[in-house]
Design a protein around this motif. Structure first.
Motif: not given
Length: 270
Positions: A46-51, A149-163, A168-173
């Motif tokens: 996933v990460k190579p597609s995140i900008v 509902e209840g399905q596992e997911i993840a998302f990858t991005g820049f949560p606090i910008g370029n600080v 890219p940082v990944t979170h799950r839930g």
């Protein structure tokens, strides 16, 4: 701006490394072993597609101003993000341009110019087209009708910008609920014009997530941790302005726009 430009971020620091570690904690806590193992294998795909999406002005310091996350789709020259991430105007007199930054090795990144080719403010979605250069790895869009509902997911991005640098940082839930974007209010004083318009003319469902996201995650892909298929687009501004307008201190609940609306927007480009 047609040729890719190298971008170097600020040097590493102990504080930056601590922030990265703190943001990664939700990824490891409470994950079932099989889901965690699958996500470990999925993240490198996933990460190579995140900008990063923002504006670039060579004479400005810093030259790149971060505005949100985006991800590559389609033929590798299209980038999906939130409409609110885009600037209302560009200072063309000072050569300010809309760009994406492709993360590189370490703390460097490559700046590539882009232009808006599709936007739907009612869903807060936008599509950019890269101006020249090689195609980037694109994420596959999933079937939003299969999200439960209840399905596992993840998302990858820049949560606090370029600080934290261009990493890219990944979170799950999980998907906590599939819920209307606007909830009718008991008290007329809590209504505002935007909410009234959506309740009357443009109601649609969004994914409410049991996951922690940050402002910079706007435009990040919400995806299946096993397959990497995109299920939605993270949204940290547009949805909260309607669903949480009665709260003086908005909650930490995160939301995503279902991928079907992005698919419709992309179909209009063909």
């Amino acid at each position: 701006m047609n040729a890719p430009q190298p971008l170097r971020c600020a040097p590493s620091s102990v504080r930056r490394r601590l922030l990265q570690a703190m943001l990664a904690l939700p990824l490891l806590a409470g994950a079932a072993p099989d889901v965690q193992a699958n996500l470990v294998a999925t993240i490198p795909r996933v990460k190579p597609s995140i900008v990063a999406v923002g504006t670039y002005q060579r004479t400005r310091s810093p030259a790149f101003q971060f505005r949100g996350t985006g991800f590559v789709v389609g033929n590798g020259l299209l980038v999906a993000t939130n409409a609110h991430v885009l600037p209302e105007r560009l200072d063309t007199d000072k050569m300010e341009a809309l760009v994406i930054v492709v993360p590189g090795e370490g703390e460097t990144g490559t700046v590539r110019s882009a232009r808006v080719v599709a936007s739907e403010r009612s869903r807060d979605l936008a599509v950019l087209r890269l101006d020249g250069g090689p195609a980037l790895p694109a994420l596959r869009l999933g079937a939003g009708t299969r999200v439960l509902e209840g399905q596992e997911i993840a998302f990858t991005g820049f949560p606090i910008g370029n600080v934290l640098g261009m990493t890219p940082v990944t979170h799950r839930g999980i998907v906590a609920a599939i819920t209307p974007i606007g909830i009718p209010q008991a008290n007329a004083r809590t209504l505002d014009p935007a909410l009234i318009r959506r309740l009357a003319n443009d109601a649609f469902r969004v994914y409410q997530l049991d996951a922690t996201a940050y402002p910079g995650n706007s435009g990040s892909p919400l995806y299946d941790p096993v397959t990497g298929e995109v299920l939605g687009v993270m949204n940290m501004v547009f949805v909260k302005s309607t669903k949480e307008n009665v709260l003086s201190d908005p909650s930490g609940i995160s939301y995503a726009i279902p991928v079907e609306y992005l698919q419709r927007l992309l179909a209009d480009l063909k």
